[in-house]
Each structure stands twice: as C-alpha cells, then as structure tokens.
Scaffold this motif. Sequence first.
Motif, PDB file in Angstrom:
ATOM      1  N   GLU A 106      -0.491   2.341   5.702  1.00 17.94           N
ATOM      2  CA  GLU A 106      -0.329   1.047   5.469  1.00 17.94           C
ATOM      3  C   GLU A 106      -0.594   0.154   6.578  1.00 17.94           C
ATOM      4  O   GLU A 106      -1.505  -0.828   6.569  1.00 17.94           O
ATOM      5  CB  GLU A 106       1.172   0.554   4.724  1.00 17.94           C
ATOM      6  CG  GLU A 106       1.199  -0.835   4.249  1.00 17.94           C
ATOM      7  CD  GLU A 106       2.560  -1.013   3.657  1.00 17.94           C
ATOM      8  OE1 GLU A 106       2.354  -1.480   2.624  1.00 17.94           O
ATOM      9  OE2 GLU A 106       3.648  -0.713   4.222  1.00 17.94           O
TER      10      GLU A 106
ATOM     11  N   ILE B  61       0.625  -1.264  -0.189  1.00 16.82           N
ATOM     12  CA  ILE B  61      -0.046   0.025  -0.010  1.00 16.82           C
ATOM     13  C   ILE B  61       0.785   1.243   0.024  1.00 16.82           C
ATOM     14  O   ILE B  61       0.594   2.210  -0.735  1.00 16.82           O
ATOM     15  CB  ILE B  61      -0.834  -0.043   1.178  1.00 16.82           C
ATOM     16  CG1 ILE B  61      -2.154  -1.203   0.845  1.00 16.82           C
ATOM     17  CG2 ILE B  61      -1.740   1.455   1.293  1.00 16.82           C
ATOM     18  CD1 ILE B  61      -2.952  -1.381   2.133  1.00 16.82           C
TER      19      ILE B  61
ATOM     20  N   LEU C  97      -6.710  -2.384  -2.302  1.00 18.38           N
ATOM     21  CA  LEU C  97      -7.245  -1.152  -2.049  1.00 18.38           C
ATOM     22  C   LEU C  97      -7.678  -0.524  -3.293  1.00 18.38           C
ATOM     23  O   LEU C  97      -8.949   0.235  -3.219  1.00 18.38           O
ATOM     24  CB  LEU C  97      -6.092  -0.269  -1.801  1.00 18.38           C
ATOM     25  CG  LEU C  97      -6.265   1.179  -1.250  1.00 18.38           C
ATOM     26  CD1 LEU C  97      -7.395   0.959  -0.040  1.00 18.38           C
ATOM     27  CD2 LEU C  97      -4.965   1.925  -0.651  1.00 18.38           C
TER      28      LEU C  97
ATOM     29  N   ALA D 203      -1.972  -2.937  -2.490  1.00 17.19           N
ATOM     30  CA  ALA D 203      -2.495  -1.611  -3.172  1.00 17.19           C
ATOM     31  C   ALA D 203      -3.400  -2.095  -4.067  1.00 17.19           C
ATOM     32  O   ALA D 203      -4.271  -1.187  -4.420  1.00 17.19           O
ATOM     33  CB  ALA D 203      -1.166  -1.122  -3.878  1.00 17.19           C
TER      34      ALA D 203
END
Length: 108
Positions: free
Chosen positions: A15, A4, A29, A26
């Motif tokens: 993170e 992240i 997310l 990531a």
Amino acid sequence: MAAISTLRNLGPATESAFLRAGISTAEELRALGADRAYARLLDAGERPHFIAYYVLHMAIQDRPWTDCQGEEKAGLRRRFDALKSRHAAPADAAIESALDALGVGRRR
C-alpha cells in the motif's frame, strides 16, 4: 473508498509503495489494472519483482496468490519481462546488460 491493503494478498508495505506511485485506493488500483498499476510502481522507482507482479494480478482478481501456476504464471512472466524492459530504472537495465555481456544472467 477502500484502502489498498484491504485487497487479498496486499499489505501495508505494498500500500505504501502504491501511495508513493500516486495510487491511493483499491478502486483506483482495480480501475488501472495490474499492468498499468505495476508500471506506475516501476516508474516511481520501485525495484521490479516478479512475485509482487503476479501477486498483484491475483489480488485484483480476489484470488489467493498460490493460484498462479503453470501457463498462467508463464504468461505473466512474459508480461512482467516486457513491463520491466520498458519501465525499470536505468540502473537495473545496466546491471542486466553487464551480466549479459559476461555471459551470465539473472536466474529466472
């Protein structure tokens, strides 16, 4: 899978917060999107913070956080307030209610 913290604007503290909320990459997310991911942070006990919310939006779009201005920022504020009212910890809601009863509120 990317960490992240490889996303623009997001560092190790963010993170760690997402890891506590069960979001570890990531890619995950981005797939969740900013609103759903931020709701997960709130559900995990993170305190709501508008700047963190709009920075997250900018990070997912790979934009500098300073790009968020004007009507875009005002629209994100409305979305943040709605998310916060549904997902913020009850203690925060109690504070808001007490301040409202006194006729004062948090500065926006």
